[in-house]
Write a protein that holds these residues in place. Structure first.
Motif, PDB file in Angstrom:
ATOM      1  N   ALA A 234       0.648  -1.181  -0.002  1.00 10.93           N
ATOM      2  CA  ALA A 234       0.110   0.097  -0.324  1.00 10.93           C
ATOM      3  C   ALA A 234       0.709   1.165   0.038  1.00 10.93           C
ATOM      4  CB  ALA A 234      -0.940   0.096   1.213  1.00 10.93           C
ATOM      5  N   LEU A 235       1.996   1.219   0.787  1.00 15.42           N
ATOM      6  CA  LEU A 235       2.767   2.357   0.712  1.00 15.42           C
ATOM      7  C   LEU A 235       3.543   2.462  -0.581  1.00 15.42           C
ATOM      8  CD1 LEU A 235       4.702   1.788   4.166  1.00 15.42           C
ATOM      9  CD2 LEU A 235       3.268   3.557   3.561  1.00 15.42           C
ATOM     10  N   GLN A 236       3.854   1.367  -1.423  1.00 18.05           N
ATOM     11  CA  GLN A 236       4.355   1.708  -2.755  1.00 18.05           C
ATOM     12  C   GLN A 236       3.375   2.293  -3.531  1.00 18.05           C
ATOM     13  OE1 GLN A 236       5.486  -2.277  -3.074  1.00 18.05           O
ATOM     14  NE2 GLN A 236       7.583  -1.954  -2.044  1.00 18.05           N
ATOM     15  N   TYR A 237       2.138   1.776  -3.352  1.00 12.57           N
ATOM     16  CA  TYR A 237       0.920   2.272  -4.386  1.00 12.57           C
ATOM     17  C   TYR A 237       0.759   3.649  -4.044  1.00 12.57           C
ATOM     18  CZ  TYR A 237      -3.957   2.736  -5.768  1.00 12.57           C
ATOM     19  OH  TYR A 237      -5.249   3.089  -6.531  1.00 12.57           O
ATOM     20  N   ALA A 238       0.790   4.102  -2.748  1.00  7.94           N
ATOM     21  CA  ALA A 238       0.770   5.646  -2.421  1.00  7.94           C
ATOM     22  C   ALA A 238       2.097   6.418  -2.909  1.00  7.94           C
ATOM     23  CB  ALA A 238       0.824   5.893  -0.976  1.00  7.94           C
ATOM     24  N   GLU A 239       3.252   5.815  -2.938  1.00 11.56           N
ATOM     25  CA  GLU A 239       4.354   6.497  -3.703  1.00 11.56           C
ATOM     26  C   GLU A 239       4.305   6.740  -5.221  1.00 11.56           C
ATOM     27  OE1 GLU A 239       9.135   6.274  -3.732  1.00 11.56           O
ATOM     28  OE2 GLU A 239       8.190   4.304  -3.405  1.00 11.56           O
ATOM     29  N   LYS A 240       3.754   5.633  -5.735  1.00 13.62           N
ATOM     30  CA  LYS A 240       3.530   5.915  -7.222  1.00 13.62           C
ATOM     31  C   LYS A 240       2.490   6.931  -7.434  1.00 13.62           C
ATOM     32  CE  LYS A 240       4.749   1.033  -8.177  1.00 13.62           C
ATOM     33  NZ  LYS A 240       4.010  -0.369  -8.853  1.00 13.62           N
ATOM     34  N   ARG A 241       1.706   7.412  -6.724  1.00 17.04           N
ATOM     35  CA  ARG A 241       0.685   8.380  -6.834  1.00 17.04           C
ATOM     36  C   ARG A 241       0.924   9.621  -6.228  1.00 17.04           C
ATOM     37  NH1 ARG A 241      -0.590   3.522  -7.757  1.00 17.04           N
ATOM     38  NH2 ARG A 241      -2.304   2.809  -9.418  1.00 17.04           N
ATOM     39  N   ASN A 242       2.243   9.595  -5.860  1.00 22.93           N
ATOM     40  CA  ASN A 242       2.726  10.817  -5.309  1.00 22.93           C
ATOM     41  C   ASN A 242       2.283  11.370  -4.161  1.00 22.93           C
ATOM     42  OD1 ASN A 242       4.996  12.734  -6.328  1.00 22.93           O
ATOM     43  ND2 ASN A 242       3.103  14.376  -6.682  1.00 22.93           N
ATOM     44  N   VAL A 243       1.980  10.433  -3.342  1.00 21.54           N
ATOM     45  CA  VAL A 243       1.554  10.800  -2.013  1.00 21.54           C
ATOM     46  C   VAL A 243       2.606  10.524  -0.923  1.00 21.54           C
ATOM     47  CG1 VAL A 243      -0.289  10.018  -0.404  1.00 21.54           C
ATOM     48  CG2 VAL A 243      -1.030  10.100  -2.607  1.00 21.54           C
ATOM     49  N   LEU A 244       2.546  11.505   0.215  1.00 22.92           N
ATOM     50  CA  LEU A 244       3.411  11.130   1.241  1.00 22.92           C
ATOM     51  C   LEU A 244       2.779  10.853   2.310  1.00 22.92           C
ATOM     52  CD1 LEU A 244       6.486  12.221   2.188  1.00 22.92           C
ATOM     53  CD2 LEU A 244       5.275  14.196   3.245  1.00 22.92           C
ATOM     54  N   VAL A 245       3.439   9.828   3.082  1.00 20.30           N
ATOM     55  CA  VAL A 245       2.949   9.258   4.382  1.00 20.30           C
ATOM     56  C   VAL A 245       3.844   9.810   5.495  1.00 20.30           C
ATOM     57  CG1 VAL A 245       2.429   6.993   5.431  1.00 20.30           C
ATOM     58  CG2 VAL A 245       2.161   7.286   3.034  1.00 20.30           C
TER      59      VAL A 245
ATOM     60  N   GLU B  75      15.323  -0.266   2.463  1.00 20.69           N
ATOM     61  CA  GLU B  75      14.280   0.804   2.250  1.00 20.69           C
ATOM     62  C   GLU B  75      13.332   0.586   0.975  1.00 20.69           C
ATOM     63  OE1 GLU B  75      14.031   5.140   4.047  1.00 20.69           O
ATOM     64  OE2 GLU B  75      15.387   4.908   2.170  1.00 20.69           O
ATOM     65  N   LEU B  76      12.084   0.187   1.405  1.00 22.65           N
ATOM     66  CA  LEU B  76      10.969  -0.207   0.561  1.00 22.65           C
ATOM     67  C   LEU B  76      10.512   1.039  -0.414  1.00 22.65           C
ATOM     68  CD1 LEU B  76       9.320  -2.781   2.547  1.00 22.65           C
ATOM     69  CD2 LEU B  76      11.536  -3.023   1.059  1.00 22.65           C
ATOM     70  N   THR B  77      10.273   2.060   0.284  1.00 21.40           N
ATOM     71  CA  THR B  77       9.842   3.205  -0.384  1.00 21.40           C
ATOM     72  C   THR B  77      10.494   4.461  -0.329  1.00 21.40           C
ATOM     73  OG1 THR B  77       8.225   3.903   1.138  1.00 21.40           O
ATOM     74  CG2 THR B  77       7.514   1.999  -0.523  1.00 21.40           C
TER      75      THR B  77
ATOM     76  N   THR C  69       7.120  16.948  -6.417  1.00 25.58           N
ATOM     77  CA  THR C  69       6.976  15.444  -6.409  1.00 25.58           C
ATOM     78  C   THR C  69       7.127  15.047  -4.816  1.00 25.58           C
ATOM     79  OG1 THR C  69       9.463  14.643  -6.593  1.00 25.58           O
ATOM     80  CG2 THR C  69       8.047  15.021  -8.707  1.00 25.58           C
ATOM     81  N   VAL C  70       6.723  13.894  -4.549  1.00 25.63           N
ATOM     82  CA  VAL C  70       6.754  13.392  -3.214  1.00 25.63           C
ATOM     83  C   VAL C  70       8.122  13.075  -2.692  1.00 25.63           C
ATOM     84  CG1 VAL C  70       6.502  10.994  -3.877  1.00 25.63           C
ATOM     85  CG2 VAL C  70       5.798  11.718  -1.664  1.00 25.63           C
ATOM     86  N   GLN C  71       8.969  12.725  -3.760  1.00 20.65           N
ATOM     87  CA  GLN C  71      10.312  12.684  -3.213  1.00 20.65           C
ATOM     88  C   GLN C  71      11.151  13.792  -3.039  1.00 20.65           C
ATOM     89  OE1 GLN C  71       9.014  11.262  -6.036  1.00 20.65           O
ATOM     90  NE2 GLN C  71       9.163   9.095  -5.489  1.00 20.65           N
ATOM     91  N   GLU C  72      10.694  14.934  -3.633  1.00 21.25           N
ATOM     92  CA  GLU C  72      11.245  16.333  -3.401  1.00 21.25           C
ATOM     93  C   GLU C  72      10.413  16.933  -2.303  1.00 21.25           C
ATOM     94  OE1 GLU C  72      11.774  17.907  -7.981  1.00 21.25           O
ATOM     95  OE2 GLU C  72       9.864  18.084  -7.258  1.00 21.25           O
ATOM     96  N   VAL C  73       9.402  16.703  -1.968  1.00 22.25           N
ATOM     97  CA  VAL C  73       8.893  17.202  -0.719  1.00 22.25           C
ATOM     98  C   VAL C  73       9.501  16.682   0.457  1.00 22.25           C
ATOM     99  CG1 VAL C  73       6.758  17.410   0.613  1.00 22.25           C
ATOM    100  CG2 VAL C  73       6.349  17.789  -1.551  1.00 22.25           C
ATOM    101  N   LYS C  74       9.732  15.227   0.419  1.00 20.60           N
ATOM    102  CA  LYS C  74      10.513  14.643   1.481  1.00 20.60           C
ATOM    103  C   LYS C  74      11.822  15.234   1.567  1.00 20.60           C
ATOM    104  CE  LYS C  74      11.960   9.976   3.123  1.00 20.60           C
ATOM    105  NZ  LYS C  74      11.904   8.689   3.029  1.00 20.60           N
ATOM    106  N   LYS C  75      12.441  15.432   0.707  1.00 20.00           N
ATOM    107  CA  LYS C  75      13.919  15.646   0.677  1.00 20.00           C
ATOM    108  C   LYS C  75      13.804  17.357   1.133  1.00 20.00           C
ATOM    109  CE  LYS C  75      17.955  16.781  -2.271  1.00 20.00           C
ATOM    110  NZ  LYS C  75      18.393  16.851  -3.790  1.00 20.00           N
ATOM    111  N   ILE C  76      13.019  17.889   0.939  1.00 19.39           N
ATOM    112  CA  ILE C  76      12.882  19.486   1.498  1.00 19.39           C
ATOM    113  C   ILE C  76      12.787  19.294   3.013  1.00 19.39           C
ATOM    114  CG2 ILE C  76      11.247  21.472   1.307  1.00 19.39           C
ATOM    115  CD1 ILE C  76      11.116  21.098  -1.638  1.00 19.39           C
ATOM    116  N   ILE C  77      11.820  18.578   3.442  1.00 16.88           N
ATOM    117  CA  ILE C  77      11.609  18.792   4.614  1.00 16.88           C
ATOM    118  C   ILE C  77      12.876  17.988   5.586  1.00 16.88           C
ATOM    119  CG2 ILE C  77      10.170  17.506   6.447  1.00 16.88           C
ATOM    120  CD1 ILE C  77       7.569  17.445   4.874  1.00 16.88           C
ATOM    121  N   LEU C  78      13.513  17.040   5.138  1.00 16.09           N
ATOM    122  CA  LEU C  78      14.617  16.738   5.773  1.00 16.09           C
ATOM    123  C   LEU C  78      15.854  17.557   5.853  1.00 16.09           C
ATOM    124  CD1 LEU C  78      14.545  12.729   4.867  1.00 16.09           C
ATOM    125  CD2 LEU C  78      13.136  14.290   6.977  1.00 16.09           C
TER     126      LEU C  78
END
Length: 552
Positions: free
Chosen positions: A377-388, A416-418, A493-502
């Motif tokens: 389910a987490l991988q499904y969210a990642e493919k659809r640009n959703v942050l968890v 790390e899976l996602t 993108t979700v990856q960009e948002v995660k990177k920005i926050i960290l």
């Protein structure tokens, strides 16, 4: 039997960290909402949300949905109402799945532990109990040496160890608490001999205990209603002075005993079926009901969490959330006990399919029977640009070594899976070596960042407010920041948002006390992957730069 110090410590530790705000008429501007403050201005590691509003705020029309996978919620709270997601494809209360998403009358979200039309499954097993139930017959008669390499057997043994420890722990707790309850009225009646008005203090009881602990018979002769066959009078004094010293009441002790009785006889019960009553549980989705606010005791947690995100910023009371254009999608999976992995996974799918951009998961557990379906389910969210965003947990543990779920990390393969999950630890408003809250979990590999999680002002049911603590409150700090980023910079993108926050967090270059120890000092950077604490102002400035660069 004397009640041990074990009982006292456990009774106190089980009390809520919540501290209720009595002056509900007090203006929000006079309250110390430290988590939104700024280090340079206020000398606390707040997220600098106030700084962003003072320097950069501009009105926008965009809206964003944050799903809170959590407990039930007070959907009518004065500080939260009008900020809930509405499913416009569904006609309310017509008993039809109008939008064909598999859920009937899901107007504002869904209750995956709903029973019938209006109730809820309030109690569930711990997941280590479910693991034992699943594997106990498989491993009962087999040679353990042959099974050492099998992950399922390893997890079964870990679950069995935890089960035995907890069962012994809570049964002893329940027994000792029962002693206090049974002694309360006899002690109360007997002490009227010395204190007719019952106005004794714990200090007076201490003196009386010292006087009569050696020779009870001298006093027995003078107290007609004393039953020598039950307890010596010195024991009754001992129990009552304990009750007075810790401000216990008969009501609080009975409530606590009932609470722990549920743990022993339901959560730890290998014969308890916690899915028997849930409607259509055999279905992959659509089981449960649409009631988000039916259980008074189970709607407090999500009310607190959501208020950090969507507390009305313009009503001059309660909590100021991140933005009035953030809307909550409540998805109920959390009972008293451990969440089912099936419910977690289905809640993630529901959130993604119905438009949530951020998913907040302020719950955790030490075992996971079906983690693979949550990972999918987490991988499904990642493919659809959703942050968890996920809480690290409140066990003062290193979750690189002690598993905590849900997670994007495979403890089997150490991979790390996602790339769409952020795990959050908790800090306090103290800036010395006690910066990290003592209850917070940590981990160089599995905790990404820390955020405020102690003495946080939140909404609680029935239009009330309180200060509370926990990593559950640190997670929505990150979720709110992500939602704010996407409100203004939806192209990221979700990856960009995660990177920005960290990467935009404030680096902590100091040693702090490691959670779970009295005074073991470690570098803050050893407790999480980024070595930083969340800073919303910095995140918004970085997001602005990256978005501008992408579009020019």
């Amino acid at each position: 039997m004397r009640v041990s110090i074990f009982f006292i410590l456990l009774f106190i530790s089980c009390k809520s960290l919540e501290k209720k705000q009595n002056d509900f008429e007090k203006s929000i501007d006079t309250l110390i909402i430290w988590h939104q403050q700024d280090f340079k201005k206020d000398s606390v590691y707040g997220i600098s949300l106030n700084k962003w509003y003072n320097k950069n705020y501009k009105k926008i029309r965009n809206k964003i949905i944050v799903a809170t996978i959590d407990s039930q919620i007070d959907i009518n709270h004065e500080d939260l109402k009008n900020h809930f997601w509405t499913n416009n494809g569904e006609i309310p209360d017509n008993g039809i799945d109008d939008d064909n998403n598999g859920y009937i009358d899901d107007i504002n979200g869904w209750n995956f532990i709903g029973v019938g039309d209006n109730s809820i499954q309030a109690f569930t097993n711990f997941d280590f109990v479910r693991i034992i139930k699943k594997y106990k017959n498989d491993f009962k008669d087999l040679d353990s040496i042959q099974l050492q390499s099998k992950q399922s057997y390893t997890e079964y043994r870990r679950a069995l160890k935890k089960y035995k420890e907890d069962k012994k722990y809570y049964e002893r707790y329940l027994k000792e608490e029962g002693v206090l309850i049974s002694a309360y009225y006899p002690a109360k009646d007997t002490l009227k001999y010395y204190f007719p008005k019952e106005n004794y203090t714990s200090e007076q009881l201490d003196s009386l205990y010292q006087l009569y602990k050696i020779n009870d018979e001298r006093f027995v002769d003078k107290v007609n209603n004393y039953d020598a066959s039950k307890k010596a009078f010195s024991d009754l004094i001992y129990y009552m002075r304990m009750i007075k010293r810790y401000n216990f009441t008969i009501e609080s002790m009975k409530n606590s005993s009932q609470h722990k009785d549920s743990i022993v006889n339901k959560l730890l019960n290998l014969d308890y079926n916690d899915r028997e009553k849930i409607k259509n549980n055999h279905l992959e989705k659509g089981y449960g009901n649409n009631n988000l606010s039916s259980h008074d005791r189970l709607k407090k947690h999500n009310t607190k969490v959501s208020s950090i995100l969507i507390g009305n910023r313009n009503n001059n009371k309660g909590v100021k959330g991140f933005h009035d254009n953030i809307y909550i999608m409540p998805l109920v999976i959390s009972p008293f006990g451990d969440e089912h992995d099936k419910d977690i996974a289905n809640a993630i799918y529901y959130a993604v399919d119905n438009g949530a951009k951020v998913i907040n998961m302020s719950f955790s557990k030490e075992f996971s029977l079906n983690q693979e379906i949550v990972s999918q389910a987490l991988q499904y969210a990642e493919k659809r640009n959703v942050l968890v965003v996920h809480t690290s947990g409140n066990a003062s543990s290193n979750i690189d070594l002690t598993p905590f779920y849900p997670t994007d990390f495979s403890y089997i393969n150490n991979t790390e899976l996602t790339q769409n999950l952020i795990t959050v630890g908790s800090i306090s408003k103290r800036i010395d070596s006690t910066l990290v809250t003592p209850f917070s979990n940590y981990g160089k590999n599995n905790v990404d960042i820390f955020a405020p999680g102690e003495d946080i002002y939140v909404a609680i049911p029935d239009n009330q407010y309180a200060y509370d603590s926990g990593t559950s409150l640190a997670a929505p700090m990150v979720s709110g920041t992500a939602a704010l980023i996407w409100l203004y910079y939806p192209d990221l993108t979700v990856q960009e948002v995660k990177k920005i926050i960290l990467e935009s967090g404030v680096s902590i270059d100091k040693k702090v006390i490691k959670p779970g120890t009295k005074n073991e000092m470690v570098s803050f950077s050893e407790l999480c992957k980024s070595g930083k604490v969340l800073n919303t102002y910095n995140a918004m400035k970085m997001a602005e730069r990256i978005s501008r660069k992408k579009n020019h």
